[in-house]
Design a protein around this motif. Structure first.
Motif, short mmCIF file in Angstrom:
data_model
loop_
_atom_site.label_atom_id
_atom_site.label_comp_id
_atom_site.label_asym_id
_atom_site.label_seq_id
_atom_site.Cartn_x
_atom_site.Cartn_y
_atom_site.Cartn_z
N MET A 51 -2.92 -11.01 11.46
CA MET A 51 -2.22 -11.52 10.27
C MET A 51 -0.85 -11.55 10.39
O MET A 51 -0.13 -10.90 11.06
CB MET A 51 -2.67 -10.86 8.87
N ARG A 52 -0.27 -12.48 9.38
CA ARG A 52 1.27 -12.71 9.44
C ARG A 52 1.80 -12.29 8.15
O ARG A 52 1.29 -12.67 6.97
CB ARG A 52 1.67 -14.07 9.63
N PHE A 53 2.71 -11.13 8.29
CA PHE A 53 3.20 -10.46 7.11
C PHE A 53 4.58 -10.54 6.83
O PHE A 53 5.41 -10.53 7.87
CB PHE A 53 2.74 -8.90 7.27
N LEU A 54 5.10 -10.77 5.61
CA LEU A 54 6.24 -10.40 5.28
C LEU A 54 6.45 -9.25 4.44
O LEU A 54 5.67 -9.02 3.40
CB LEU A 54 6.94 -11.77 4.31
N ILE A 55 7.18 -8.30 4.83
CA ILE A 55 7.46 -7.07 3.82
C ILE A 55 8.90 -7.03 3.46
O ILE A 55 9.58 -7.17 4.03
CB ILE A 55 7.43 -5.77 5.04
N LEU A 56 9.02 -7.10 1.95
CA LEU A 56 10.06 -7.05 1.10
C LEU A 56 10.55 -5.46 0.97
O LEU A 56 9.73 -5.07 0.25
CB LEU A 56 9.77 -7.80 -0.22
N GLY A 57 11.42 -4.99 1.64
CA GLY A 57 11.82 -3.73 1.51
C GLY A 57 11.54 -3.09 2.80
O GLY A 57 10.35 -2.71 3.20
N ALA A 58 12.66 -2.52 3.70
CA ALA A 58 12.52 -2.12 4.84
C ALA A 58 12.99 -0.50 4.64
O ALA A 58 13.46 0.12 5.69
CB ALA A 58 12.97 -2.69 5.81
N GLY A 59 12.53 0.32 3.74
CA GLY A 59 12.71 1.55 3.40
C GLY A 59 11.62 2.31 4.12
O GLY A 59 11.05 1.84 5.10
N GLY A 60 11.39 3.76 3.51
CA GLY A 60 10.49 4.60 4.33
C GLY A 60 9.17 3.82 4.31
O GLY A 60 8.37 3.64 5.61
N ILE A 61 8.51 3.44 3.28
CA ILE A 61 7.03 2.95 3.17
C ILE A 61 7.05 1.52 3.79
O ILE A 61 6.16 1.37 4.49
CB ILE A 61 6.44 2.82 1.74
N GLY A 62 7.98 0.55 3.65
CA GLY A 62 8.03 -0.74 3.96
C GLY A 62 7.94 -0.77 5.74
O GLY A 62 7.21 -1.43 6.35
N SER A 63 8.70 0.32 5.92
CA SER A 63 8.96 0.26 7.40
C SER A 63 7.89 0.93 8.16
O SER A 63 7.18 0.69 9.22
CB SER A 63 10.29 1.25 7.94
N TYR A 64 7.18 1.94 7.63
CA TYR A 64 6.10 2.56 8.04
C TYR A 64 4.72 1.54 8.24
O TYR A 64 4.05 1.42 9.35
CB TYR A 64 5.42 3.76 7.12
N PHE A 65 4.58 0.85 7.27
CA PHE A 65 3.52 -0.12 7.29
C PHE A 65 3.91 -1.27 8.24
O PHE A 65 2.81 -1.81 9.01
CB PHE A 65 3.39 -0.65 5.70
N GLY A 66 5.16 -1.74 8.28
CA GLY A 66 5.54 -2.62 9.33
C GLY A 66 5.15 -2.27 10.62
O GLY A 66 4.58 -2.89 11.48
N ALA A 67 5.83 -0.98 10.87
CA ALA A 67 5.61 -0.40 12.35
C ALA A 67 3.91 -0.38 12.68
O ALA A 67 3.63 -0.61 13.77
CB ALA A 67 6.18 0.91 12.34
N ARG A 68 3.39 0.08 11.68
CA ARG A 68 1.72 0.17 12.28
C ARG A 68 1.18 -1.18 12.41
O ARG A 68 0.20 -1.26 13.20
CB ARG A 68 1.24 1.06 10.88
N LEU A 69 1.51 -2.25 11.79
CA LEU A 69 1.00 -3.38 11.68
C LEU A 69 1.36 -4.19 12.97
O LEU A 69 0.61 -4.63 13.78
CB LEU A 69 1.43 -4.34 10.67
N ILE A 70 2.53 -3.83 13.37
CA ILE A 70 3.17 -4.61 14.69
C ILE A 70 2.47 -3.68 15.81
O ILE A 70 1.99 -4.44 16.83
CB ILE A 70 4.88 -4.31 14.70
N ASP A 71 2.19 -2.66 15.47
CA ASP A 71 1.75 -1.79 16.78
C ASP A 71 0.49 -2.31 16.89
O ASP A 71 -0.48 -2.23 18.09
CB ASP A 71 1.84 -0.34 16.45
N ALA A 72 -0.30 -2.64 15.84
CA ALA A 72 -1.95 -3.21 15.85
C ALA A 72 -1.93 -4.69 16.44
O ALA A 72 -2.92 -5.23 16.41
CB ALA A 72 -2.38 -2.85 14.69
N GLY A 73 -0.62 -5.38 16.50
CA GLY A 73 -0.78 -6.66 17.04
C GLY A 73 -0.50 -7.65 16.22
O GLY A 73 -0.53 -8.97 16.16
N HIS A 74 -0.15 -7.43 14.93
CA HIS A 74 0.28 -8.37 14.04
C HIS A 74 1.78 -8.93 13.86
O HIS A 74 2.48 -8.18 14.35
CB HIS A 74 -0.44 -7.94 12.46
N ASP A 75 1.83 -9.97 13.21
CA ASP A 75 3.29 -10.47 13.06
C ASP A 75 3.84 -10.08 11.62
O ASP A 75 3.29 -10.36 10.55
CB ASP A 75 3.18 -12.20 12.89
N VAL A 76 5.12 -9.42 11.94
CA VAL A 76 5.85 -8.83 10.65
C VAL A 76 7.21 -9.43 10.67
O VAL A 76 8.05 -9.17 11.75
CB VAL A 76 5.68 -7.18 10.79
N ILE A 77 7.75 -9.75 9.61
CA ILE A 77 9.09 -9.93 9.33
C ILE A 77 9.43 -9.16 7.98
O ILE A 77 8.73 -9.18 7.01
CB ILE A 77 9.35 -11.64 8.98
#
Length: 312
Positions: A1-27
């Protein structure tokens, strides 16, 4: 899936890193020093069971508006609740006259974010969410520390066949990314349950500048936390939500036995940022007042914190 994450603090970065590691597109959408650091170096996230150190894509909110909306399947909002109204206006402008828009998923503190978003955006595309049993915050720009399982609960504000299908797909995506996720048919109850924890420990930890473990294992302070939690359950009755004493006890036991962490309000105090008093504490006071009741624990702790912090 293709995700846009508004907010790259602790929670946003954690979710983004997990999703990228699983092969998804994250901005990521970030600002200030965090945005500058993410654009110049790798995002580093350290968790007891997961580490991430990679380049990520990050822009500011105005740059995002130049990207085609249909490039994203979902927008995750992981900012402070104090920015919800501003973001709702930004998204409304970005989505204007678009036939196909992504789903909006709020992972913020508080119980009013979805209502604010609904006044500006298609209600059927708004997903309420909460994540618990996690502590995550910025150590320095582009450096995140996190602990816990990040158990996540999601639910549509206005259920339809389309968003039900999306939620089922998103649940699989999150679970595959090691973010344990379930879907609730009554997400408002779950949001209030999380507020029980937030109102219980956020302001008092920020006021005393102590982690949750210090508060919860102190005989007298833990009783104040329990009082704060009970007031939140009483406040929920004003919205037609009945949270039992056993459920309050479960929330109390959960935070007592969880890793000792710095709640978000304590992190904000340490970094001289705006704190979510209205979204976490005032909402409890007002919903008690609407029933002709006071919320003395919440009023006392939040008022003293507000006075001391903003005076400083």
């Amino acid at each position: 899936m293709r995700f846009l994450i508004l907010g790259a603090g602790g929670i946003g970065s954690y979710f983004g890193a997990r999703l990228i590691d699983a092969g998804h597109d994250v901005i990521f959408v970030a600002r200030g020093k965090q945005l500058e650091a993410l654009q110049q170096k790798k995002l580093k996230l350290q968790h007891p069971e997961f580490s991430f150190f990679k380049r990520v894509v990050s822009y500011n909110i105005d740059e995002i508006k130049k990207i085609q909306v249909q490039n994203f399947d979902a927008v995750l909002i992981a900012t402070k609740s104090t920015s919800t109204l501003s973001l709702a206006n930004d998204l409304k402008e970005w989505f204007a006259n678009k036939k196909q828009i992504p789903y909006i998923i709020s992972l913020q503190n508080g119980v009013d974010n979805e209502e604010i978003l609904s006044t500006h955006l298609d209600k059927t595309h708004i997903i309420a969410g909460l994540t618990r049993k996690i502590g995550a915050h910025i150590v320095s720009p582009a450096v995140i520390t996190a602990t816990g399982t990040a158990e996540t609960i999601l639910g549509a504000i206005e259920p339809t066949k389309s968003n039900e299908s999306f939620l089922n797909e998103l649940k699989e995506v999150f679970n595959d990314a090691k973010i344990p996720t379930q879907i609730s048919e009554n997400i408002n109850v779950e949001l209030w349950k999380k507020l029980i924890i937030n109102n219980g420990v956020n302001a008092i930890c920020a006021l005393l500048k102590e982690k949750t473990g210090e508060i919860m294992h102190h005989e007298k302070l833990s009783k104040i936390v329990y009082g704060l939690m009970n007031e939140t359950a009483i406040a929920a009755l004003n919205k037609g939500i009945n949270i039992s004493k056993n459920e309050v006890d479960d929330m109390f036991d959960l935070i007592t036995n969880f890793d000792s962490i710095k709640p978000s309000m304590l992190v904000d105090v340490e970094n001289n940022r705006e704190i979510e008093l209205d979204e976490i504490c005032t909402v409890v006071i007002k919903n008690c007042e609407a029933q002709g009741l006071d919320a003395p624990y919440t009023r006392t702790i939040s008022t003293i914190l507000e006075y001391v912090y903003y005076k400083k």
